[in-house]
Design a protein around this motif. Structure first.
Motif, PDB file in Angstrom:
ATOM      1  N   MET B   1       0.837  -1.203   0.000  1.00  0.00           N
ATOM      2  CA  MET B   1       0.000   0.000   0.000  1.00  0.00           C
ATOM      3  C   MET B   1       0.866   1.246   0.000  1.00  0.00           C
ATOM      4  SD  MET B   1      -3.191  -0.662  -0.065  1.00  0.00           S
ATOM      5  CE  MET B   1      -4.674  -0.537   0.907  1.00  0.00           C
ATOM      6  N   GLN B   2       0.550   2.149  -0.864  1.00  0.00           N
ATOM      7  CA  GLN B   2       1.361   3.362  -0.998  1.00  0.00           C
ATOM      8  C   GLN B   2       0.587   4.578  -0.526  1.00  0.00           C
ATOM      9  OE1 GLN B   2       4.531   3.857  -2.557  1.00  0.00           O
ATOM     10  NE2 GLN B   2       4.875   1.672  -2.480  1.00  0.00           N
ATOM     11  N   ASN B   3      -0.121   4.429   0.535  1.00  0.00           N
ATOM     12  CA  ASN B   3      -0.934   5.567   0.973  1.00  0.00           C
ATOM     13  C   ASN B   3      -0.361   6.187   2.244  1.00  0.00           C
ATOM     14  OD1 ASN B   3      -1.625   3.482   2.643  1.00  0.00           O
ATOM     15  ND2 ASN B   3      -3.739   4.145   2.896  1.00  0.00           N
ATOM     16  N   ILE B   4       0.969   6.307   2.235  1.00  0.00           N
ATOM     17  CA  ILE B   4       1.672   6.744   3.444  1.00  0.00           C
ATOM     18  C   ILE B   4       2.526   7.981   3.195  1.00  0.00           C
ATOM     19  CG2 ILE B   4       3.566   6.089   4.983  1.00  0.00           C
ATOM     20  CD1 ILE B   4       2.573   3.337   5.092  1.00  0.00           C
ATOM     21  N   ILE B   5       2.482   8.890   4.136  1.00  0.00           N
ATOM     22  CA  ILE B   5       3.443   9.987   4.188  1.00  0.00           C
ATOM     23  C   ILE B   5       4.499   9.554   5.185  1.00  0.00           C
ATOM     24  CG2 ILE B   5       3.852  12.297   5.087  1.00  0.00           C
ATOM     25  CD1 ILE B   5       1.125  13.108   4.159  1.00  0.00           C
ATOM     26  N   GLU B   6       5.768   9.699   4.816  1.00  0.00           N
ATOM     27  CA  GLU B   6       6.822   9.314   5.744  1.00  0.00           C
ATOM     28  C   GLU B   6       7.850  10.422   5.806  1.00  0.00           C
ATOM     29  OE1 GLU B   6       8.054   5.128   5.715  1.00  0.00           O
ATOM     30  OE2 GLU B   6      10.106   5.858   5.666  1.00  0.00           O
ATOM     31  N   ARG B   7       8.138  10.878   7.008  1.00  0.00           N
ATOM     32  CA  ARG B   7       9.114  11.937   7.209  1.00  0.00           C
ATOM     33  C   ARG B   7       9.996  11.555   8.380  1.00  0.00           C
ATOM     34  NH1 ARG B   7       8.597  13.657   2.512  1.00  0.00           N
ATOM     35  NH2 ARG B   7       8.495  15.898   2.207  1.00  0.00           N
ATOM     36  N   SER B   8      11.255  11.970   8.339  1.00  0.00           N
ATOM     37  CA  SER B   8      12.116  11.666   9.483  1.00  0.00           C
ATOM     38  C   SER B   8      13.093  12.796   9.722  1.00  0.00           C
ATOM     39  CB  SER B   8      12.867  10.352   9.255  1.00  0.00           C
ATOM     40  OG  SER B   8      13.730  10.482   8.170  1.00  0.00           O
ATOM     41  N   ILE B   9      13.640  12.791  10.939  1.00  0.00           N
ATOM     42  CA  ILE B   9      14.602  13.828  11.297  1.00  0.00           C
ATOM     43  C   ILE B   9      15.559  13.243  12.334  1.00  0.00           C
ATOM     44  CG2 ILE B   9      13.347  14.833  13.272  1.00  0.00           C
ATOM     45  CD1 ILE B   9      14.022  17.630  11.971  1.00  0.00           C
ATOM     46  N   ARG B  10      16.788  13.751  12.367  1.00  0.00           N
ATOM     47  CA  ARG B  10      17.760  13.306  13.365  1.00  0.00           C
ATOM     48  C   ARG B  10      17.858  14.346  14.464  1.00  0.00           C
ATOM     49  NH1 ARG B  10      22.667   9.645  11.670  1.00  0.00           N
ATOM     50  NH2 ARG B  10      21.436   7.981  10.759  1.00  0.00           N
ATOM     51  N   ILE B  11      17.795  13.863  15.670  1.00  0.00           N
ATOM     52  CA  ILE B  11      17.794  14.766  16.811  1.00  0.00           C
ATOM     53  C   ILE B  11      18.891  14.348  17.773  1.00  0.00           C
ATOM     54  CG2 ILE B  11      16.454  15.562  18.806  1.00  0.00           C
ATOM     55  CD1 ILE B  11      13.923  15.132  17.159  1.00  0.00           C
ATOM     56  N   GLN B  12      19.670  15.341  18.239  1.00  0.00           N
ATOM     57  CA  GLN B  12      20.741  15.034  19.185  1.00  0.00           C
ATOM     58  C   GLN B  12      20.176  15.061  20.595  1.00  0.00           C
ATOM     59  OE1 GLN B  12      24.236  17.549  18.964  1.00  0.00           O
ATOM     60  NE2 GLN B  12      25.542  15.832  19.590  1.00  0.00           N
ATOM     61  N   ALA B  13      19.615  13.950  20.994  1.00  0.00           N
ATOM     62  CA  ALA B  13      19.034  13.816  22.329  1.00  0.00           C
ATOM     63  C   ALA B  13      18.782  12.337  22.586  1.00  0.00           C
ATOM     64  CB  ALA B  13      17.734  14.606  22.419  1.00  0.00           C
ATOM     65  N   GLY B 101      26.551   8.701  16.889  1.00  0.00           N
ATOM     66  CA  GLY B 101      26.991  10.042  17.241  1.00  0.00           C
ATOM     67  C   GLY B 101      26.088  10.761  18.226  1.00  0.00           C
ATOM     68  N   GLY B 102      25.385  10.018  19.055  1.00  0.00           N
ATOM     69  CA  GLY B 102      24.531  10.648  20.047  1.00  0.00           C
ATOM     70  C   GLY B 102      23.222  11.163  19.484  1.00  0.00           C
ATOM     71  N   PHE B 103      22.916  10.742  18.266  1.00  0.00           N
ATOM     72  CA  PHE B 103      21.663  11.157  17.650  1.00  0.00           C
ATOM     73  C   PHE B 103      20.618  10.047  17.723  1.00  0.00           C
ATOM     74  CE2 PHE B 103      24.397  14.327  15.861  1.00  0.00           C
ATOM     75  CZ  PHE B 103      23.577  15.395  15.526  1.00  0.00           C
ATOM     76  N   CYS B 104      19.375  10.467  17.647  1.00  0.00           N
ATOM     77  CA  CYS B 104      18.293   9.512  17.463  1.00  0.00           C
ATOM     78  C   CYS B 104      17.566   9.892  16.183  1.00  0.00           C
ATOM     79  CB  CYS B 104      17.301   9.553  18.626  1.00  0.00           C
ATOM     80  SG  CYS B 104      17.884   8.692  20.098  1.00  0.00           S
ATOM     81  N   GLU B 105      17.001   8.905  15.541  1.00  0.00           N
ATOM     82  CA  GLU B 105      16.167   9.205  14.375  1.00  0.00           C
ATOM     83  C   GLU B 105      14.703   9.122  14.799  1.00  0.00           C
ATOM     84  OE1 GLU B 105      16.154   8.073   9.752  1.00  0.00           O
ATOM     85  OE2 GLU B 105      15.377   6.474  11.009  1.00  0.00           O
ATOM     86  N   VAL B 106      13.963  10.144  14.445  1.00  0.00           N
ATOM     87  CA  VAL B 106      12.522  10.136  14.693  1.00  0.00           C
ATOM     88  C   VAL B 106      11.844  10.034  13.335  1.00  0.00           C
ATOM     89  CG1 VAL B 106      10.540  11.381  15.610  1.00  0.00           C
ATOM     90  CG2 VAL B 106      12.757  11.587  16.723  1.00  0.00           C
ATOM     91  N   LYS B 107      11.090   8.964  13.175  1.00  0.00           N
ATOM     92  CA  LYS B 107      10.391   8.774  11.911  1.00  0.00           C
ATOM     93  C   LYS B 107       8.888   8.909  12.176  1.00  0.00           C
ATOM     94  CE  LYS B 107      11.780   5.421   9.112  1.00  0.00           C
ATOM     95  NZ  LYS B 107      11.909   4.002   8.642  1.00  0.00           N
ATOM     96  N   VAL B 108       8.241   9.761  11.381  1.00  0.00           N
ATOM     97  CA  VAL B 108       6.793   9.885  11.520  1.00  0.00           C
ATOM     98  C   VAL B 108       6.142   9.391  10.232  1.00  0.00           C
ATOM     99  CG1 VAL B 108       6.731  12.296  10.741  1.00  0.00           C
ATOM    100  CG2 VAL B 108       4.861  11.409  12.109  1.00  0.00           C
ATOM    101  N   THR B 109       5.133   8.575  10.389  1.00  0.00           N
ATOM    102  CA  THR B 109       4.354   8.146   9.225  1.00  0.00           C
ATOM    103  C   THR B 109       2.897   8.510   9.469  1.00  0.00           C
ATOM    104  OG1 THR B 109       3.986   5.927  10.107  1.00  0.00           O
ATOM    105  CG2 THR B 109       5.869   6.214   8.635  1.00  0.00           C
TER     106      THR B 109
END
Lengths: 110, 147
Positions: B1-13, B101-109
């Motif tokens: 299924m291709q009905n998804i928005i997916e965005r991510s960002i790297r956060i130093q925390a 490197g002390g980062f986390c990835e936050v992925k939102v779908t």
């Protein structure tokens, strides 16, 4: 209205009608419904769904019915998903700014 | 299924700090809704306020420290204050994972656009499972053809 637009575009016959309109293959119900595999009445019914979604407009011209496409509404449908993506990018940036500014333990926990 | 928005960002925390920013009202309101009325726990339906843009009720689906938080809402609408379990919604999921490197990835779908509303799925998408991308592609084509 968004939901109506998506519903209107989720049908092969209606997409064909829109495509024909967009590519200038016809601008009356008569010419648009040629070789569509349905009666003129059937085509009219499908066009009414597009009218309800404000994707097209019908104008009576003499004995014919002229059909005009509402490009703005089509662009709006496409823009909807882009807008949601933009919103999420903004929110994630805000989340990053907030967390990095307030988490003193980030180095230790990292 | 291709009905998804997916965005991510790297956060130093830390994962814990990011998770707290998603699930604690006083932190969540620092970056997302301007107010939260109700609990942010699974099964609850808190009301997110967006200032002058209105309010939107969300339904918390899951909260798993410190890696997963999910809720349902009506996308693009800040005016849905009723029972969100009664209307068509999308599922918003946050996933937090450790990166180097002390980062986390936050992925939102955000997913479920082709179930919006139910009658779209029932009649329009019956013959076409590709849903959203299919429509967007058709639109692109329409514009190309029209140009």
């Amino acid at each position: 209205m968004q939901a109506q637009v998506f519903k209107a575009m989720g049908d092969p016959a209606r997409l064909t009608l829109l495509s024909r309109l967009a590519s200038g293959e016809g601008h009356t119900i008569g010419s648009l419904s040629e070789n569509l595999g349905m009666s003129r009445q059937g085509a009219r019914k499908q066009l009414q769904v597009l009218v309800a979604a404000e994707l097209i407009e019908l104008h009576k011209v003499g004995r014919e019915t002229e059909v005009t496409i509402n490009i703005g509404q089509l662009q709006q449908a496409r823009a909807f998903i882009r807008e949601l993506e933009r919103q999420w990018d903004q929110r994630l940036s805000a989340l990053k700014a907030f967390v990095e500014q307030t988490d003193p333990s980030s180095e230790a926990d990292g | 299924m291709q009905n998804i928005i997916e965005r991510s960002i790297r956060i130093q925390a830390s994962k814990a700090a990011i998770y707290a920013a998603l699930t604690e009202a006083d932190k969540l309101t620092q970056w997302f809704p301007s107010s939260v009325e109700g609990d942010l726990t699974p099964g609850s339906q808190p009301l997110f306020g967006f200032g002058e843009h209105g309010k939107s009720r969300v339904s918390i689906v899951a909260a798993e420290p410190h890696h997963y938080f999910a809720y349902r809402w009506v996308p693009g609408a800040n005016h849905c204050e009723g029972d969100v379990s009664l209307v068509a919604t999308t599922l918003v999921e946050f996933r937090i994972s450790e990166a180097e490197g002390g980062f986390c990835e936050v992925k939102v779908t955000e997913s479920g656009f082709n179930e919006l509303p139910a009658d779209i799925k029932a009649d329009a998408f019956k013959q076409n499972n590709q849903g959203w991308d299919y429509m967007v592609n058709r639109l692109e084509q329409l514009f190309t053809e029209a140009a």
